[in-house]
Design an enzyme around this catalytic site. Structure first.
Site, PDB file in Angstrom:
ATOM      1  N   ASN A   1      -3.669   6.113  -1.459  1.00  0.00           N
ATOM      2  CA  ASN A   1      -4.376   4.847  -1.261  1.00  0.00           C
ATOM      3  C   ASN A   1      -3.502   3.726  -1.828  1.00  0.00           C
ATOM      4  O   ASN A   1      -3.447   3.531  -3.032  1.00  0.00           O
ATOM      5  CB  ASN A   1      -5.733   4.920  -1.987  1.00  0.00           C
ATOM      6  CG  ASN A   1      -6.501   3.611  -1.919  1.00  0.00           C
ATOM      7  OD1 ASN A   1      -6.135   2.701  -1.163  1.00  0.00           O
ATOM      8  ND2 ASN A   1      -7.559   3.509  -2.707  1.00  0.00           N
TER       9      ASN A   1
ATOM     10  N   LYS B   1      -3.966   0.648  -1.591  1.00  0.00           N
ATOM     11  CA  LYS B   1      -4.768  -0.538  -1.922  1.00  0.00           C
ATOM     12  C   LYS B   1      -4.108  -1.799  -1.333  1.00  0.00           C
ATOM     13  O   LYS B   1      -3.566  -1.724  -0.236  1.00  0.00           O
ATOM     14  CB  LYS B   1      -4.974  -0.640  -3.431  1.00  0.00           C
ATOM     15  CG  LYS B   1      -5.474   0.688  -4.010  1.00  0.00           C
ATOM     16  CD  LYS B   1      -6.013   0.577  -5.384  1.00  0.00           C
ATOM     17  CE  LYS B   1      -6.450   1.957  -5.860  1.00  0.00           C
ATOM     18  NZ  LYS B   1      -7.187   1.927  -7.101  1.00  0.00           N
TER      19      LYS B   1
ATOM     20  N   HIS C   1     -15.140   2.836  -1.428  1.00  0.00           N
ATOM     21  CA  HIS C   1     -14.344   2.836  -2.656  1.00  0.00           C
ATOM     22  C   HIS C   1     -15.010   1.930  -3.701  1.00  0.00           C
ATOM     23  O   HIS C   1     -15.571   0.881  -3.350  1.00  0.00           O
ATOM     24  CB  HIS C   1     -12.924   2.357  -2.345  1.00  0.00           C
ATOM     25  CG  HIS C   1     -11.977   2.597  -3.484  1.00  0.00           C
ATOM     26  ND1 HIS C   1     -11.951   1.788  -4.590  1.00  0.00           N
ATOM     27  CD2 HIS C   1     -11.065   3.567  -3.692  1.00  0.00           C
ATOM     28  CE1 HIS C   1     -11.048   2.255  -5.440  1.00  0.00           C
ATOM     29  NE2 HIS C   1     -10.498   3.336  -4.919  1.00  0.00           N
TER      30      HIS C   1
ATOM     31  N   GLU D   1     -13.879  -0.169  -5.689  1.00  0.00           N
ATOM     32  CA  GLU D   1     -13.407  -1.560  -5.711  1.00  0.00           C
ATOM     33  C   GLU D   1     -14.122  -2.394  -4.651  1.00  0.00           C
ATOM     34  O   GLU D   1     -14.424  -3.569  -4.869  1.00  0.00           O
ATOM     35  CB  GLU D   1     -11.880  -1.591  -5.518  1.00  0.00           C
ATOM     36  CG  GLU D   1     -11.160  -1.114  -6.777  1.00  0.00           C
ATOM     37  CD  GLU D   1      -9.817  -0.451  -6.533  1.00  0.00           C
ATOM     38  OE1 GLU D   1      -9.281  -0.547  -5.412  1.00  0.00           O
ATOM     39  OE2 GLU D   1      -9.307   0.182  -7.481  1.00  0.00           O
TER      40      GLU D   1
ATOM     41  N   GLU E   1     -14.667   9.967  -7.729  1.00  0.00           N
ATOM     42  CA  GLU E   1     -13.795   9.013  -8.411  1.00  0.00           C
ATOM     43  C   GLU E   1     -14.574   8.304  -9.518  1.00  0.00           C
ATOM     44  O   GLU E   1     -15.223   7.267  -9.252  1.00  0.00           O
ATOM     45  CB  GLU E   1     -13.283   7.973  -7.417  1.00  0.00           C
ATOM     46  CG  GLU E   1     -12.334   8.529  -6.386  1.00  0.00           C
ATOM     47  CD  GLU E   1     -11.288   7.496  -5.994  1.00  0.00           C
ATOM     48  OE1 GLU E   1     -10.104   7.805  -6.077  1.00  0.00           O
ATOM     49  OE2 GLU E   1     -11.649   6.372  -5.638  1.00  0.00           O
TER      50      GLU E   1
ATOM     51  N   GLY F   1      -7.338   3.578 -12.012  1.00  0.00           N
ATOM     52  CA  GLY F   1      -6.347   2.570 -12.391  1.00  0.00           C
ATOM     53  C   GLY F   1      -6.290   2.276 -13.879  1.00  0.00           C
ATOM     54  O   GLY F   1      -5.753   1.245 -14.286  1.00  0.00           O
TER      55      GLY F   1
ATOM     56  N   SER G   1      -6.609   7.917 -11.823  1.00  0.00           N
ATOM     57  CA  SER G   1      -5.448   8.106 -12.711  1.00  0.00           C
ATOM     58  C   SER G   1      -4.771   9.469 -12.541  1.00  0.00           C
ATOM     59  O   SER G   1      -4.334  10.079 -13.512  1.00  0.00           O
ATOM     60  CB  SER G   1      -5.849   7.870 -14.166  1.00  0.00           C
ATOM     61  OG  SER G   1      -6.228   6.523 -14.348  1.00  0.00           O
TER      62      SER G   1
HETATM   63  P1  PGA Z   1      -5.641   5.386  -9.274  1.00  0.00           P
HETATM   64  O1  PGA Z   1      -6.609   4.996  -8.067  1.00  0.00           O
HETATM   65  O2  PGA Z   1      -4.946   6.667  -8.888  1.00  0.00           O
HETATM   66  O3  PGA Z   1      -4.701   4.228  -9.414  1.00  0.00           O
HETATM   67  O4  PGA Z   1      -6.500   5.576 -10.469  1.00  0.00           O
HETATM   68  C1  PGA Z   1      -7.350   5.946  -7.375  1.00  0.00           C
HETATM   69  C2  PGA Z   1      -8.166   5.284  -6.313  1.00  0.00           C
HETATM   70  O5  PGA Z   1      -8.585   4.142  -6.517  1.00  0.00           O
HETATM   71  O6  PGA Z   1      -8.424   5.842  -5.245  1.00  0.00           O
END
Ligand code: PGA
Length: 248
Positions: free
Chosen positions: A8, A10, A102, A104, A176, A182, A212
Protein backbone atom coordinates in the site's frame (compact mmCIF):
# COMPACT_ATOMS: atom_id res chain seq x y z
CA UNK A 1 -4.02 -20.62 -0.94
CA UNK A 2 -1.21 -18.35 -2.10
CA UNK A 3 0.51 -16.10 0.38
CA UNK A 4 -0.65 -12.56 -0.29
CA UNK A 5 1.76 -9.64 -0.01
CA UNK A 6 0.05 -6.31 -0.56
CA UNK A 7 2.00 -3.08 -0.98
CA UNK A 8 0.00 0.00 0.00
CA UNK A 9 1.92 3.01 -1.29
CA UNK A 10 -0.67 5.39 0.19
CA UNK A 11 -0.15 8.98 -1.13
CA UNK A 12 3.43 8.32 -2.30
CA UNK A 13 5.73 8.96 -4.09
CA UNK A 14 5.35 12.57 -5.15
CA UNK A 15 6.43 12.44 -8.79
CA UNK A 16 6.11 10.16 -11.77
CA UNK A 17 9.90 9.96 -11.95
CA UNK A 18 10.10 8.65 -8.40
CA UNK A 19 7.20 6.26 -8.97
CA UNK A 20 8.91 4.88 -12.07
CA UNK A 21 12.19 4.45 -10.22
CA UNK A 22 10.52 2.67 -7.30
CA UNK A 23 8.49 0.41 -9.53
CA UNK A 24 11.45 -0.45 -11.73
CA UNK A 25 13.56 -1.42 -8.72
CA UNK A 26 10.77 -3.56 -7.25
CA UNK A 27 9.98 -5.25 -10.54
CA UNK A 28 13.64 -5.97 -11.23
CA UNK A 29 13.86 -7.60 -7.82
CA UNK A 30 10.69 -9.63 -8.35
CA UNK A 31 11.99 -10.79 -11.69
CA UNK A 32 15.12 -12.10 -10.00
CA UNK A 33 12.88 -13.88 -7.49
CA UNK A 34 10.65 -15.32 -10.21
CA UNK A 35 11.16 -18.95 -9.11
CA UNK A 36 10.58 -18.07 -5.49
CA UNK A 37 7.22 -16.45 -6.25
CA UNK A 38 5.19 -19.52 -7.15
CA UNK A 39 3.35 -19.74 -3.87
CA UNK A 40 2.98 -15.99 -3.48
CA UNK A 41 0.81 -13.27 -4.95
CA UNK A 42 2.22 -9.75 -4.87
CA UNK A 43 -0.25 -6.89 -5.17
CA UNK A 44 0.96 -3.34 -5.68
CA UNK A 45 -1.51 -0.56 -4.80
CA UNK A 46 -0.10 2.78 -5.96
CA UNK A 47 -2.10 6.03 -6.11
CA UNK A 48 -4.60 6.02 -9.04
CA UNK A 49 -2.30 8.37 -10.93
CA UNK A 50 0.37 5.65 -11.29
CA UNK A 51 -1.88 2.66 -12.04
CA UNK A 52 -1.31 2.97 -15.76
CA UNK A 53 2.44 2.92 -15.28
CA UNK A 54 2.15 -0.23 -13.19
CA UNK A 55 -0.08 -1.87 -15.75
CA UNK A 56 2.32 -1.15 -18.62
CA UNK A 57 5.27 -2.51 -16.71
CA UNK A 58 3.44 -5.64 -15.53
CA UNK A 59 2.38 -6.42 -19.08
CA UNK A 60 5.96 -6.19 -20.27
CA UNK A 61 7.31 -8.30 -17.44
CA UNK A 62 4.79 -11.15 -17.70
CA UNK A 63 5.00 -12.12 -14.06
CA UNK A 64 1.73 -14.00 -13.42
CA UNK A 65 1.88 -13.52 -9.65
CA UNK A 66 2.09 -9.78 -9.78
CA UNK A 67 -1.28 -8.00 -9.59
CA UNK A 68 -2.66 -4.48 -9.76
CA UNK A 69 -4.48 -3.06 -6.76
CA UNK A 70 -6.24 0.23 -6.01
CA UNK A 71 -6.44 2.00 -2.67
CA UNK A 72 -10.11 2.98 -2.86
CA UNK A 73 -13.28 2.82 -4.97
CA UNK A 74 -16.69 4.39 -5.12
CA UNK A 75 -19.88 2.31 -4.97
CA UNK A 76 -21.63 3.58 -8.10
CA UNK A 77 -20.83 2.32 -11.57
CA UNK A 78 -20.81 5.68 -13.38
CA UNK A 79 -22.18 9.19 -13.35
CA UNK A 80 -21.91 12.53 -11.62
CA UNK A 81 -19.54 11.69 -8.77
CA UNK A 82 -16.68 14.15 -9.13
CA UNK A 83 -13.32 12.78 -8.12
CA UNK A 84 -14.43 9.18 -7.74
CA UNK A 85 -13.37 5.98 -9.51
CA UNK A 86 -15.90 3.18 -10.02
CA UNK A 87 -15.44 -0.56 -9.56
CA UNK A 88 -16.43 -1.06 -13.19
CA UNK A 89 -13.69 1.36 -14.30
CA UNK A 90 -11.17 -0.55 -12.21
CA UNK A 91 -12.28 -3.90 -13.56
CA UNK A 92 -12.19 -2.73 -17.17
CA UNK A 93 -8.73 -1.34 -16.55
CA UNK A 94 -7.43 -4.71 -15.39
CA UNK A 95 -7.20 -4.05 -11.68
CA UNK A 96 -7.89 -7.14 -9.56
CA UNK A 97 -7.62 -5.95 -5.97
CA UNK A 98 -8.85 -2.94 -4.05
CA UNK A 99 -8.29 -1.82 -0.46
CA UNK A 100 -11.57 -0.85 1.20
CA UNK A 101 -12.14 0.82 4.57
CA UNK A 102 -8.55 1.65 5.43
CA UNK A 103 -8.40 3.35 8.83
CA UNK A 104 -6.89 6.48 7.27
CA UNK A 105 -9.98 6.85 5.08
CA UNK A 106 -12.27 6.05 8.00
CA UNK A 107 -10.55 8.76 10.01
CA UNK A 108 -9.65 11.59 7.62
CA UNK A 109 -12.48 11.16 5.11
CA UNK A 110 -15.13 10.09 7.59
CA UNK A 111 -15.81 6.88 5.68
CA UNK A 112 -18.55 5.19 7.66
CA UNK A 113 -19.16 1.47 8.10
CA UNK A 114 -22.24 1.85 5.87
CA UNK A 115 -20.20 3.47 3.08
CA UNK A 116 -17.66 0.69 3.36
CA UNK A 117 -20.45 -1.86 3.09
CA UNK A 118 -21.62 -0.26 -0.18
CA UNK A 119 -18.08 -0.20 -1.54
CA UNK A 120 -17.52 -3.86 -0.68
CA UNK A 121 -20.73 -4.93 -2.39
CA UNK A 122 -19.92 -2.88 -5.49
CA UNK A 123 -16.40 -4.33 -5.66
CA UNK A 124 -17.63 -7.92 -5.27
CA UNK A 125 -20.28 -7.38 -7.92
CA UNK A 126 -17.52 -6.50 -10.39
CA UNK A 127 -15.56 -9.57 -9.28
CA UNK A 128 -12.76 -7.49 -7.83
CA UNK A 129 -10.99 -8.79 -4.73
CA UNK A 130 -11.68 -6.24 -1.96
CA UNK A 131 -9.32 -6.14 1.01
CA UNK A 132 -11.46 -4.97 3.90
CA UNK A 133 -9.42 -3.30 6.66
CA UNK A 134 -10.65 -3.54 10.22
CA UNK A 135 -8.96 -2.73 13.51
CA UNK A 136 -9.26 -1.08 16.88
CA UNK A 137 -7.74 2.16 18.19
CA UNK A 138 -5.25 2.21 21.08
CA UNK A 139 -7.75 3.37 23.66
CA UNK A 140 -10.22 0.71 22.57
CA UNK A 141 -7.60 -2.00 23.01
CA UNK A 142 -6.65 -0.62 26.42
CA UNK A 143 -10.30 -0.70 27.43
CA UNK A 144 -10.51 -4.36 26.40
CA UNK A 145 -12.90 -3.55 23.56
CA UNK A 146 -10.91 -4.96 20.63
CA UNK A 147 -13.30 -7.80 19.82
CA UNK A 148 -16.41 -5.68 20.29
CA UNK A 149 -15.05 -3.04 17.90
CA UNK A 150 -14.16 -5.62 15.28
CA UNK A 151 -17.54 -7.28 15.66
CA UNK A 152 -19.32 -3.95 15.13
CA UNK A 153 -17.21 -3.00 12.13
CA UNK A 154 -17.69 -6.38 10.50
CA UNK A 155 -21.39 -6.56 11.23
CA UNK A 156 -22.06 -3.36 9.28
CA UNK A 157 -19.29 -3.69 6.72
CA UNK A 158 -20.50 -7.16 5.72
CA UNK A 159 -24.23 -6.50 5.99
CA UNK A 160 -26.17 -8.57 3.42
CA UNK A 161 -22.95 -9.43 1.63
CA UNK A 162 -23.69 -13.10 1.99
CA UNK A 163 -26.86 -12.65 -0.10
CA UNK A 164 -24.83 -11.53 -3.10
CA UNK A 165 -24.63 -13.87 -6.03
CA UNK A 166 -21.24 -12.46 -6.99
CA UNK A 167 -18.09 -14.08 -5.78
CA UNK A 168 -18.19 -13.60 -2.07
CA UNK A 169 -15.14 -15.85 -1.83
CA UNK A 170 -13.14 -13.00 -3.38
CA UNK A 171 -13.26 -11.11 -0.11
CA UNK A 172 -10.12 -10.68 1.98
CA UNK A 173 -9.97 -9.23 5.49
CA UNK A 174 -6.95 -7.33 6.82
CA UNK A 175 -6.56 -6.96 10.56
CA UNK A 176 -4.89 -3.59 10.98
CA UNK A 177 -4.81 -2.30 14.55
CA UNK A 178 -5.00 1.47 14.07
CA UNK A 179 -2.35 2.12 16.72
CA UNK A 180 0.12 -0.09 14.85
CA UNK A 181 -0.21 1.63 11.48
CA UNK A 182 2.77 3.76 10.54
CA UNK A 183 3.92 3.97 14.16
CA UNK A 184 6.80 1.50 14.21
CA UNK A 185 4.87 -0.19 17.01
CA UNK A 186 3.66 -3.47 15.52
CA UNK A 187 1.09 -5.67 17.25
CA UNK A 188 2.70 -8.55 19.09
CA UNK A 189 2.17 -11.59 16.81
CA UNK A 190 0.65 -13.59 19.67
CA UNK A 191 -1.87 -10.81 20.34
CA UNK A 192 -2.60 -10.55 16.61
CA UNK A 193 -3.13 -14.30 16.63
CA UNK A 194 -5.98 -13.92 19.15
CA UNK A 195 -7.73 -11.69 16.64
CA UNK A 196 -6.91 -14.07 13.81
CA UNK A 197 -8.49 -16.98 15.70
CA UNK A 198 -11.60 -14.88 16.34
CA UNK A 199 -11.85 -13.91 12.66
CA UNK A 200 -11.21 -17.45 11.39
CA UNK A 201 -13.90 -18.79 13.70
CA UNK A 202 -16.43 -16.55 12.00
CA UNK A 203 -15.21 -16.28 8.42
CA UNK A 204 -13.62 -18.44 5.78
CA UNK A 205 -11.85 -15.56 4.02
CA UNK A 206 -8.08 -15.12 3.89
CA UNK A 207 -6.90 -12.87 6.72
CA UNK A 208 -3.94 -10.50 6.40
CA UNK A 209 -2.03 -8.60 9.06
CA UNK A 210 -1.03 -4.96 8.59
CA UNK A 211 0.60 -2.39 10.87
CA UNK A 212 4.34 -1.61 11.02
CA UNK A 213 5.32 -4.78 9.18
CA UNK A 214 9.05 -4.85 8.43
CA UNK A 215 11.66 -7.32 7.26
CA UNK A 216 12.29 -8.48 10.82
CA UNK A 217 8.75 -9.14 11.97
CA UNK A 218 7.03 -10.16 8.69
CA UNK A 219 7.62 -13.88 9.14
CA UNK A 220 6.18 -13.93 12.64
CA UNK A 221 2.68 -13.04 11.46
CA UNK A 222 2.72 -15.79 8.88
CA UNK A 223 3.99 -18.25 11.49
CA UNK A 224 0.94 -17.63 13.66
CA UNK A 225 -1.33 -18.30 10.69
CA UNK A 226 -2.06 -15.07 8.81
CA UNK A 227 -2.51 -15.63 5.06
CA UNK A 228 -0.50 -12.58 4.10
CA UNK A 229 0.59 -9.04 4.88
CA UNK A 230 -0.57 -5.52 4.10
CA UNK A 231 2.54 -3.38 4.03
CA UNK A 232 2.56 0.41 4.04
CA UNK A 233 5.75 2.34 4.81
CA UNK A 234 8.16 -0.48 4.02
CA UNK A 235 6.58 -1.06 0.59
CA UNK A 236 8.24 2.22 -0.45
CA UNK A 237 11.68 0.93 0.54
CA UNK A 238 12.42 -1.36 -2.35
CA UNK A 239 15.24 -3.31 -0.70
CA UNK A 240 13.36 -4.02 2.49
CA UNK A 241 10.15 -4.82 0.66
CA UNK A 242 11.98 -7.27 -1.59
CA UNK A 243 13.68 -8.88 1.35
CA UNK A 244 10.23 -9.53 2.87
CA UNK A 245 9.01 -11.06 -0.39
CA UNK A 246 12.11 -13.22 -0.48
CA UNK A 247 12.06 -14.33 3.15
CA UNK A 248 8.42 -15.28 3.63
P1 PGA B 1 2.38 0.56 7.75
O1 PGA B 1 0.95 0.72 7.07
O2 PGA B 1 2.98 -0.72 7.24
O3 PGA B 1 3.15 1.78 7.34
O4 PGA B 1 2.15 0.50 9.22
C1 PGA B 1 0.09 -0.36 6.88
C2 PGA B 1 -1.17 0.10 6.22
O5 PGA B 1 -1.59 1.23 6.47
O6 PGA B 1 -1.80 -0.62 5.44
Amino acid sequence: MKLLIVANWKMNPQSLTEATFLLDSILRGLKRERKNLKEKEIVICPPFLYLFLLKEKIEKLKLPNLKIGAQNIFWEEKGAFTGEISPLMLKNFGCQYVIVGHSERREYLRESDEMINKKLKAALQEKLRPILCVGERAKERKAGKTFKILENQLKTNLKSIFNLKSEISNLIIAYEPVWAIGTGNPCDPEKAKEVLVFLKKNFKFPILYGGSVNSENAKNYLKVGFNGLLIGGVSLKEKEFLSIVKSV
